[in-house]
Design a protein around this motif. Sequence first.
Motif, PDB file in Angstrom:
ATOM      1  N   GLY A 181      -4.234  43.255  12.647  1.00 55.83           N
ATOM      2  CA  GLY A 181      -5.534  43.322  11.982  1.00 55.83           C
ATOM      3  C   GLY A 181      -5.758  42.230  10.965  1.00 55.83           C
ATOM      4  O   GLY A 181      -6.879  42.020  10.505  1.00 55.83           O
ATOM      5  N   VAL A 182      -4.693  41.511  10.615  1.00 57.94           N
ATOM      6  CA  VAL A 182      -4.763  40.493   9.563  1.00 57.94           C
ATOM      7  C   VAL A 182      -4.550  39.101  10.141  1.00 57.94           C
ATOM      8  O   VAL A 182      -5.317  38.177   9.870  1.00 57.94           O
ATOM      9  N   MET A 183      -3.522  38.930  10.950  1.00 55.66           N
ATOM     10  CA  MET A 183      -3.203  37.638  11.565  1.00 55.66           C
ATOM     11  C   MET A 183      -3.778  37.573  12.981  1.00 55.66           C
ATOM     12  O   MET A 183      -4.094  38.603  13.581  1.00 55.66           O
ATOM     13  N   GLY A 184      -3.887  36.366  13.514  1.00 57.73           N
ATOM     14  CA  GLY A 184      -4.294  36.207  14.904  1.00 57.73           C
ATOM     15  C   GLY A 184      -5.645  36.809  15.216  1.00 57.73           C
ATOM     16  O   GLY A 184      -5.824  37.424  16.275  1.00 57.73           O
ATOM     17  N   HIS A 185      -6.601  36.658  14.299  1.00 56.13           N
ATOM     18  CA  HIS A 185      -7.929  37.266  14.444  1.00 56.13           C
ATOM     19  C   HIS A 185      -7.823  38.771  14.687  1.00 56.13           C
ATOM     20  O   HIS A 185      -8.633  39.356  15.409  1.00 56.13           O
ATOM     21  N   GLY A 186      -6.803  39.370  14.108  1.00 53.71           N
ATOM     22  CA  GLY A 186      -6.606  40.812  14.199  1.00 53.71           C
ATOM     23  C   GLY A 186      -5.515  41.225  15.152  1.00 53.71           C
ATOM     24  O   GLY A 186      -4.949  42.308  15.019  1.00 53.71           O
ATOM     25  N   ALA A 187      -5.198  40.398  16.127  1.00 51.13           N
ATOM     26  CA  ALA A 187      -4.216  40.783  17.146  1.00 51.13           C
ATOM     27  C   ALA A 187      -2.778  40.627  16.676  1.00 51.13           C
ATOM     28  O   ALA A 187      -1.851  41.037  17.378  1.00 51.13           O
TER      29      ALA A 187
ATOM     30  N   HIS B  11      -1.057  35.119  16.819  1.00 48.00           N
ATOM     31  CA  HIS B  11      -1.478  33.993  15.986  1.00 48.00           C
ATOM     32  C   HIS B  11      -0.774  32.710  16.399  1.00 48.00           C
ATOM     33  O   HIS B  11      -1.382  31.633  16.437  1.00 48.00           O
ATOM     34  N   PHE B  12       0.508  32.815  16.718  1.00 43.57           N
ATOM     35  CA  PHE B  12       1.294  31.635  17.101  1.00 43.57           C
ATOM     36  C   PHE B  12       1.318  31.406  18.617  1.00 43.57           C
ATOM     37  O   PHE B  12       1.994  30.495  19.092  1.00 43.57           O
TER      38      PHE B  12
ATOM     39  N   ALA C 110       6.514  35.338   9.194  1.00 42.63           N
ATOM     40  CA  ALA C 110       7.691  34.978   9.987  1.00 42.63           C
ATOM     41  C   ALA C 110       7.451  33.687  10.769  1.00 42.63           C
ATOM     42  O   ALA C 110       6.336  33.427  11.242  1.00 42.63           O
ATOM     43  N   ASN C 111       8.508  32.921  10.923  1.00 42.96           N
ATOM     44  CA  ASN C 111       8.460  31.677  11.698  1.00 42.96           C
ATOM     45  C   ASN C 111       8.588  32.035  13.183  1.00 42.96           C
ATOM     46  O   ASN C 111       9.651  31.903  13.785  1.00 42.96           O
ATOM     47  N   ILE C 112       7.501  32.498  13.773  1.00 39.13           N
ATOM     48  CA  ILE C 112       7.544  32.971  15.156  1.00 39.13           C
ATOM     49  C   ILE C 112       7.974  31.869  16.136  1.00 39.13           C
ATOM     50  O   ILE C 112       8.831  32.112  16.999  1.00 39.13           O
ATOM     51  N   PRO C 113       7.446  30.644  16.048  1.00 39.52           N
ATOM     52  CA  PRO C 113       7.920  29.600  16.975  1.00 39.52           C
ATOM     53  C   PRO C 113       9.422  29.354  16.856  1.00 39.52           C
ATOM     54  O   PRO C 113      10.107  29.186  17.873  1.00 39.52           O
ATOM     55  N   GLY C 114       9.943  29.339  15.623  1.00 40.26           N
ATOM     56  CA  GLY C 114      11.376  29.145  15.431  1.00 40.26           C
ATOM     57  C   GLY C 114      12.186  30.298  15.985  1.00 40.26           C
ATOM     58  O   GLY C 114      13.249  30.102  16.596  1.00 40.26           O
ATOM     59  N   ILE C 115      11.697  31.516  15.800  1.00 41.04           N
ATOM     60  CA  ILE C 115      12.372  32.703  16.321  1.00 41.04           C
ATOM     61  C   ILE C 115      12.421  32.656  17.835  1.00 41.04           C
ATOM     62  O   ILE C 115      13.465  32.922  18.460  1.00 41.04           O
ATOM     63  N   VAL C 116      11.300  32.319  18.455  1.00 42.28           N
ATOM     64  CA  VAL C 116      11.259  32.235  19.924  1.00 42.28           C
ATOM     65  C   VAL C 116      12.244  31.188  20.427  1.00 42.28           C
ATOM     66  O   VAL C 116      12.981  31.419  21.401  1.00 42.28           O
ATOM     67  N   GLU C 117      12.287  30.049  19.763  1.00 40.32           N
ATOM     68  CA  GLU C 117      13.197  28.975  20.184  1.00 40.32           C
ATOM     69  C   GLU C 117      14.656  29.434  20.150  1.00 40.32           C
ATOM     70  O   GLU C 117      15.402  29.257  21.115  1.00 40.32           O
ATOM     71  N   VAL C 118      15.074  30.044  19.029  1.00 40.26           N
ATOM     72  CA  VAL C 118      16.475  30.462  18.907  1.00 40.26           C
ATOM     73  C   VAL C 118      16.790  31.616  19.864  1.00 40.26           C
ATOM     74  O   VAL C 118      17.851  31.652  20.484  1.00 40.26           O
ATOM     75  N   CYS C 119      15.863  32.560  19.998  1.00 38.72           N
ATOM     76  CA  CYS C 119      16.115  33.704  20.867  1.00 38.72           C
ATOM     77  C   CYS C 119      16.249  33.277  22.321  1.00 38.72           C
ATOM     78  O   CYS C 119      17.101  33.803  23.058  1.00 38.72           O
ATOM     79  N   LYS C 120      15.449  32.321  22.755  1.00 41.07           N
ATOM     80  CA  LYS C 120      15.578  31.806  24.128  1.00 41.07           C
ATOM     81  C   LYS C 120      16.880  31.038  24.303  1.00 41.07           C
ATOM     82  O   LYS C 120      17.594  31.203  25.295  1.00 41.07           O
TER      83      LYS C 120
ATOM     84  N   HIS D  99       2.517  33.432  21.081  1.00 39.20           N
ATOM     85  CA  HIS D  99       3.782  33.786  21.734  1.00 39.20           C
ATOM     86  C   HIS D  99       3.825  35.240  22.205  1.00 39.20           C
ATOM     87  O   HIS D  99       4.892  35.861  22.230  1.00 39.20           O
ATOM     88  N   ALA D 100       2.673  35.757  22.630  1.00 44.06           N
ATOM     89  CA  ALA D 100       2.625  37.158  23.066  1.00 44.06           C
ATOM     90  C   ALA D 100       3.550  37.434  24.251  1.00 44.06           C
ATOM     91  O   ALA D 100       4.040  38.556  24.409  1.00 44.06           O
ATOM     92  N   LYS D 101       3.786  36.430  25.080  1.00 45.80           N
ATOM     93  CA  LYS D 101       4.634  36.616  26.265  1.00 45.80           C
ATOM     94  C   LYS D 101       6.118  36.364  25.975  1.00 45.80           C
ATOM     95  O   LYS D 101       6.969  36.579  26.841  1.00 45.80           O
ATOM     96  N   ASP D 102       6.426  35.905  24.763  1.00 43.98           N
ATOM     97  CA  ASP D 102       7.792  35.472  24.461  1.00 43.98           C
ATOM     98  C   ASP D 102       8.575  36.438  23.579  1.00 43.98           C
ATOM     99  O   ASP D 102       9.789  36.293  23.433  1.00 43.98           O
ATOM    100  N   ILE D 103       7.906  37.384  22.955  1.00 44.50           N
ATOM    101  CA  ILE D 103       8.566  38.355  22.083  1.00 44.50           C
ATOM    102  C   ILE D 103       8.725  39.661  22.851  1.00 44.50           C
ATOM    103  O   ILE D 103       7.758  40.201  23.391  1.00 44.50           O
ATOM    104  N   ASP D 104       9.934  40.190  22.899  1.00 44.78           N
ATOM    105  CA  ASP D 104      10.215  41.375  23.725  1.00 44.78           C
ATOM    106  C   ASP D 104       9.566  42.641  23.173  1.00 44.78           C
ATOM    107  O   ASP D 104       8.991  43.423  23.926  1.00 44.78           O
ATOM    108  N   PHE D 105       9.691  42.856  21.865  1.00 45.36           N
ATOM    109  CA  PHE D 105       9.108  44.036  21.206  1.00 45.36           C
ATOM    110  C   PHE D 105       8.075  43.567  20.188  1.00 45.36           C
ATOM    111  O   PHE D 105       8.413  42.830  19.264  1.00 45.36           O
TER     112      PHE D 105
END
Length: 395
Positions: free
Chosen positions: A216-222, A227-228, A191-201, A230-236
């Motif tokens: 476990g696969v992306m973001g060194h497992g987290a 990985h992108f 998923a394009n997480i940066p793009g999603i965050v931009e539009v959602c904001k 944006h842990a503070k920017d996604i609600d769920f």
Amino acid sequence: MSKALDSFLSRNLDELKSKGLYNEIDVLEGANGPKITIRGRQLINLSSNNYLGLANDARLKAAAVEATEKYGVGAGAVRTINGTMDIHTELEKKLARFKGTEAAIVFQSGFNCNMGAISAVMTKNDAILSDELNHASIIDGCRLSGAKIIRVKHQDMEDLREKAKEAKLSGLYEKIMYISDGVFSMDGDVANIPGIVEVCKEQDLISYIDDAHGSGVMGHGAGTVKHFGHAKDIDFQMGTLSKAIGVVGGYVAGSQDLIDWLKVRARPFLFSTSLTPANAAACMEAIRIMEEDGSLHDKLWENGRFLKAELKKLGFNIGNSETPITPVIIGEETLTQKFSRRLIEEGVYAKSIVFPTVPMGTGRVRNMPTAAHSREMLEEALRIYERVGKELGVI
């Protein structure tokens, strides 16, 4: 059996079988590892979600046994009565820290997460913008909420922006959510997480990422969101405990207020007995391993890159996967089923995926290399792929 039911079942089962859409369920005679045994035959296993090989890890087994001795085999009640043990709250704290959020809530499965969390927040007065290739559990969770479901073109941020604007301008909805997989399980794209965050904001959308195949696969497992950055920017942030973590269950991570609300309004949480203590303990051990040692994560990606590159060299259509998930796209459903059967006969367990799991005419054999596969196993699998591919005219 009633005549009506008998007629319905026989007619529809025959139709599925004639179209190559009936899935035979195989029984494993032992653990689900890099090799499995079915009907006395050992096969190279490329159909498991056990990405890091942790489902068979001795450290997780030991943690599960220790927790069973201390707490028993079951929690004995739903979480809201007296089924919440300190081991459950400890797991939720570890998950929140791992995901970079204020809090987390654990469910009995990832499917339950989506059924419970979406409908706990969204109602018939709301709208949900949903990526057109989202997982079935997301689709069912959206339907259960009663909200208006608006399909968004896959990974198309401009379509998301325009449909969000239309929904807001209509004045029909109290809240609007956008929901997407983090890693799409059939194609392996991210998923394009940066793009999603931009539009959602920009459009004040509630954001929901199902990271079942990213945890476990992306973001060194987290996960994909981490990985992108944006842990503070996604609600769920939803994830499973049954894939890379290797056990069973699911979770939602987010703000403390969100988790407090889900604990009093998410129906699968309210009306299902708690995760077993053994499972909770094993999950915590898996998280500890991922936090302290990145070698399994690195091996998973090394194996994924190797398998992808070699299948492509052989001439197979592997789509546009960005993760270790490696589809071999065959197309026609009956040929896809035959291709899978021949792989299994030759020693590679790689199951066919056909409609309705994927769109009609895009049947595929999905390969899931794991950290537990040796290079020799993958090389043998590739030799079998080449042989079967040429035999059936796929390459």
